[in-house]
Design an enzyme around this catalytic site. Sequence first.
Site, short mmCIF file in Angstrom:
data_model
loop_
_atom_site.label_atom_id
_atom_site.label_comp_id
_atom_site.label_asym_id
_atom_site.label_seq_id
_atom_site.Cartn_x
_atom_site.Cartn_y
_atom_site.Cartn_z
N TRP A 19 -39.62 9.94 -37.36
CA TRP A 19 -41.15 9.23 -37.04
C TRP A 19 -41.03 8.49 -35.93
O TRP A 19 -39.86 7.99 -35.56
CB TRP A 19 -41.25 8.31 -38.29
CG TRP A 19 -41.09 9.17 -39.77
CD1 TRP A 19 -40.11 9.11 -40.35
CD2 TRP A 19 -42.24 9.96 -40.18
NE1 TRP A 19 -40.48 9.88 -41.56
CE2 TRP A 19 -41.69 10.63 -41.43
CE3 TRP A 19 -43.37 10.31 -39.99
CZ2 TRP A 19 -42.23 11.43 -42.27
CZ3 TRP A 19 -44.21 11.22 -40.67
CH2 TRP A 19 -43.49 11.62 -41.87
N ARG A 21 -47.54 10.19 -33.87
CA ARG A 21 -47.66 8.54 -33.62
C ARG A 21 -47.46 8.64 -32.01
O ARG A 21 -47.86 7.60 -31.39
CB ARG A 21 -46.28 8.05 -34.25
CG ARG A 21 -46.91 7.44 -35.72
CD ARG A 21 -47.75 8.73 -36.73
NE ARG A 21 -47.84 8.06 -37.94
CZ ARG A 21 -47.19 8.13 -38.91
NH1 ARG A 21 -45.91 8.51 -38.83
NH2 ARG A 21 -47.75 7.47 -40.13
N TYR A 55 -33.33 9.13 -42.33
CA TYR A 55 -34.39 8.63 -41.57
C TYR A 55 -33.86 7.97 -40.15
O TYR A 55 -33.10 7.28 -40.03
CB TYR A 55 -35.41 7.43 -41.92
CG TYR A 55 -36.44 8.24 -42.97
CD1 TYR A 55 -36.17 9.35 -43.51
CD2 TYR A 55 -37.58 7.56 -42.69
CE1 TYR A 55 -37.16 9.95 -44.21
CE2 TYR A 55 -38.68 8.19 -43.53
CZ TYR A 55 -38.43 9.20 -44.32
OH TYR A 55 -39.38 10.05 -44.93
N PHE A 56 -34.02 8.92 -39.04
CA PHE A 56 -33.25 8.87 -37.91
C PHE A 56 -34.18 7.77 -36.76
O PHE A 56 -34.01 7.68 -35.60
CB PHE A 56 -33.02 9.92 -37.09
CG PHE A 56 -31.78 10.91 -37.49
CD1 PHE A 56 -31.29 10.32 -38.76
CD2 PHE A 56 -31.65 12.17 -37.43
CE1 PHE A 56 -30.21 11.12 -39.62
CE2 PHE A 56 -30.50 12.95 -37.97
CZ PHE A 56 -29.84 12.42 -39.03
N HIS A 89 -53.11 10.20 -44.56
CA HIS A 89 -52.71 10.12 -43.52
C HIS A 89 -53.54 11.03 -42.58
O HIS A 89 -53.27 11.70 -41.59
CB HIS A 89 -51.36 10.58 -43.17
CG HIS A 89 -50.35 9.61 -43.59
ND1 HIS A 89 -49.64 8.70 -42.84
CD2 HIS A 89 -49.59 9.24 -44.86
CE1 HIS A 89 -48.94 7.86 -43.37
NE2 HIS A 89 -48.80 8.32 -44.62
N ASP A 142 -51.33 13.32 -38.19
CA ASP A 142 -51.21 12.07 -38.88
C ASP A 142 -52.34 11.16 -38.52
O ASP A 142 -53.16 11.49 -37.74
CB ASP A 142 -49.87 11.38 -38.62
CG ASP A 142 -49.41 10.73 -39.82
OD1 ASP A 142 -50.03 9.60 -40.49
OD2 ASP A 142 -48.22 10.90 -40.45
N TRP A 162 -38.20 11.94 -50.29
CA TRP A 162 -37.71 10.87 -49.10
C TRP A 162 -37.90 9.50 -49.62
O TRP A 162 -37.10 8.65 -48.92
CB TRP A 162 -39.07 11.09 -48.07
CG TRP A 162 -40.34 10.48 -48.42
CD1 TRP A 162 -41.28 10.94 -49.21
CD2 TRP A 162 -40.88 9.05 -48.20
NE1 TRP A 162 -42.57 10.38 -49.39
CE2 TRP A 162 -42.14 8.83 -48.63
CE3 TRP A 162 -40.38 8.21 -47.36
CZ2 TRP A 162 -42.95 7.98 -48.48
CZ3 TRP A 162 -41.13 6.94 -47.20
CH2 TRP A 162 -42.52 6.81 -47.89
N GLU A 181 -43.24 6.13 -34.58
CA GLU A 181 -44.04 4.99 -34.38
C GLU A 181 -43.22 4.08 -33.28
O GLU A 181 -43.96 3.41 -32.49
CB GLU A 181 -44.06 3.97 -35.60
CG GLU A 181 -45.11 4.51 -36.78
CD GLU A 181 -44.21 5.24 -37.78
OE1 GLU A 181 -43.09 5.79 -37.39
OE2 GLU A 181 -44.61 5.18 -38.86
N ASP A 188 -48.18 12.46 -49.04
CA ASP A 188 -47.42 11.01 -48.99
C ASP A 188 -48.40 9.96 -49.09
O ASP A 188 -49.56 10.06 -48.32
CB ASP A 188 -46.24 10.80 -48.12
CG ASP A 188 -46.98 11.02 -46.59
OD1 ASP A 188 -47.58 11.99 -46.39
OD2 ASP A 188 -46.43 9.98 -45.84
N GLU A 189 -48.09 8.74 -49.40
CA GLU A 189 -48.58 7.40 -49.41
C GLU A 189 -50.04 7.58 -49.37
O GLU A 189 -50.76 7.17 -48.46
CB GLU A 189 -48.23 7.14 -47.83
CG GLU A 189 -46.75 6.68 -47.98
CD GLU A 189 -46.15 6.16 -46.55
OE1 GLU A 189 -45.52 5.22 -46.55
OE2 GLU A 189 -46.71 6.53 -45.56
C1 TNX Z 1 -43.15 6.72 -44.26
S1 TNX Z 1 -41.90 9.34 -44.69
C2 TNX Z 1 -43.96 7.79 -43.96
C3 TNX Z 1 -44.53 7.87 -42.45
C4 TNX Z 1 -44.04 6.90 -41.91
C5 TNX Z 1 -42.54 6.48 -42.17
C6 TNX Z 1 -41.79 5.59 -41.22
C7 TNX Z 1 -43.34 9.76 -45.26
C8 TNX Z 1 -43.27 10.79 -45.87
N1 TNX Z 1 -44.17 8.61 -45.02
O1 TNX Z 1 -45.74 8.14 -42.33
O2 TNX Z 1 -44.01 7.22 -40.29
O3 TNX Z 1 -42.36 5.98 -43.09
O4 TNX Z 1 -40.37 5.57 -41.34
#
Ligand code: TNX
Length: 763
Positions: free
Chosen positions: A472, A161, A422-423, A265, A190, A397, A474, A330-331
């Site tokens: 992360w 990011r 999550y910092f 991602h 990513d 997470w 962003e 993830d996601e």
């Molecule tokens: C979720 S934590 C994500 C990241 C994002 C983050 C922002 C995770 C496995 N995936 O892609 O950067 O939230 O907090």
Amino acid sequence: MKFIAGFLFSVLTSYCLAQSNVSIIPKPLSLQMETGFYVINAKSTIGIDINNKALQQAAKFLSAAIQQVSGIGLKLTSNNSSAIQLVFSNTVKEVEGYELGIHSTGIIIKAKTKAGLIYGIQSLLQTLPQIRTNASIQVPCMQVIDYPRFKWRGMHLDVSRHFFGPEVIKEYINLMAAYKMNVFHWHLVDDQGWRIEIKKYPALTNIGAWRVDQTNKVWGDRPQAKPNETPTYGGFYTQAQLKEIVAYAQSLNITIVPEIEMPGHAAAAIASYPELSCTQKPQLPLTGGNYTNVSSNYCAGNDQVISFLQDILTEVMAIFPAEYLHIGGDEVDKAAWKICAKCQAKMKQEGLKDENELQSYFIKKIEKFLVAHHKKMIGWDEILEGGLAPEASVMSWRGEAGGIEAAKMKHSVVMTPGSPCYFDNYQAGPEGEPLAIGGFNTLKKVYDYEPIPKELNSQEAAFVLGAQGNLWTEFISTTEQLEYMVLPRMLALSEVLWTPSNNKNFTDFNNRLQYHFRGFEQKGLHYCAGNFSVAINPISSNGKLNVSLSSEILNAQIHYTIDGSEPTNQSPLFSQPIAISSSAQLRAVTTLNNQVMSKQSAKQDFVMHQAIGTAVNYTTPYSKYYPADGSNTLTDGVRGTFTIGKNWHGFSEKILIATIDLGSAKLVKTIALGCLQKYRDWIFLPQSVNFEASTDGLNFTAISTVKNPIDINAKEIMHAFEAVFAPTNIRFIRVTATNNLCPSGHPGAGKPAWIFADELIVK
Ligand code: TNX
């Protein structure tokens, strides 16, 4: 007698500590102060078995560090009567353990492994003054015996990011090492940037590492790139640079676990090689959080994708010797797979019943490949969906549920729940803090974290390798901010992971932390001095409300008002819970040495009404991520603030239906439901709220339906949906809030929004 002895002991130890100022973080298992000092001066030497490479490396590290503080350059000798001795010894049993003895005649560090030796050195370094002396140094005498509680003491960094060059990475590694963290989880790829040179696929870095520069805009507001714009923001690490960093980290006992994200991602890889997505349409590298018309998943039905990834992993494995390799997972938004001929054909061919199973099939293939190359695969907790790969380890997470499930299945787990690991979340304020992604993970919240969930028995708990702080980026585009988000939360996490939990104490940690703050200042590192906001903790029981106030700041005092006025250092001093008996606004500030330190007073509204203390029955439960203070949050008299983790019940993609029983018929003339809108967090006011009443709990009659009067694009607002009617006798009340959809232009456009509600106010 016992009392006097205890008293004397604590006076003596505090005298010794105050005098000697030993502030080691993470706190050692056992530290015994002894009388006297050892003086490091120009005549001191470091004695080692000079033929031993590991000892040589450790000694050089120690000597360079001492030189930095004192200007004294210590020579290495093979003389075993040297002042400072570094020795390997089998009397130390723990792999990462060490013993540090500082005596008036000399210093000795013993360890079984190089890891232990380095940790012993790190502890020794933390007994030195933080201020450069340019002279001999007095080190207080002590005996330390130490080893860690967990073996995975991780820090993560997202360099996709925002990109951080090799020097910043080394600084990050130095900071980790100073606090005995031992795993660096490097999030190398990513959607917004591919950062690792892959020789076989040069476009990954020629194209995927560069984007149109929108750094001056907030992540979510960055316009997408246009074809005529030149990508100028980015960067990547060459394989030579990576190997050098791996070796550097190794010298400090840090293992680098690289992460190559799949199957989601992956927008940067797809921008480089569009044939890897389901649509195969060309796309430009993303500039930020706007994903409109962008593919970010690999096509899971395309065998070419698997061989592409295997080629990449082959190069990755040749750079990173770590036992583990992280594959993301993830996601994954599976919408593209649902309408992709290749994905659907693959599902048919392999007998996969849905897209979750397709993801699981994909990950299992990758795991097989990694295992064949003697690597262990780790992924985010979504890899549990559709079936966990046979030997996979899980990084939990989205809370701890994934970790708990995996540990029960006898799979290794690393805990990194968003709260508090999550910092990238706020650690203070948020007023006066640099803009962050959201959330609120203060130093104390991190310090109080316990990585072993109570749901696990001791056999299952053994599968929890440890925990990790995630950064992360962003919202983090500069090195200064990166330091600020990590310092000092990483120190709290290091103590969580190293020190037995019964040996932890936040005030004691906070005292030791002050020494480290001086060190950060000396080194020009940016850090957060603390959360000066007062935490307001309402405690409601049996319809009675008491409020307790707390501050994370060492030696701070709290002053408050309950009439809505701004508190000063003259306002009442908080000493015991405050009883709230009528609607009020409480405000509070932290003071230090009689000076108000809070950037803004903490505020909390309380509302007294007829439903306080009544039980709330929901037809569909609130999200487990937003439990507020329990099941009767809607009737506790506590209004929400813009902090979403507190006082709000969150409902994900569902309508909210709540029923309450006032116990007996009461004369009621208004009913209101307090709701929140927070655009960035996908929380929108409901479309409408419908109120119904009943005297028997069975037959409800409509009171009214209140439509949402607020602009759907409003960034953040609290609004109470209120029905006003002629006074009526009512016993049961049912409220139905219908959720909105995220508006067009929002990242979740067309998708169901969250509802957040704080109070059902009956008057
Ligand atoms: C979720 S934590 C994500 C990241 C994002 C983050 C922002 C995770 C496995 N995936 O892609 O950067 O939230 O907090």
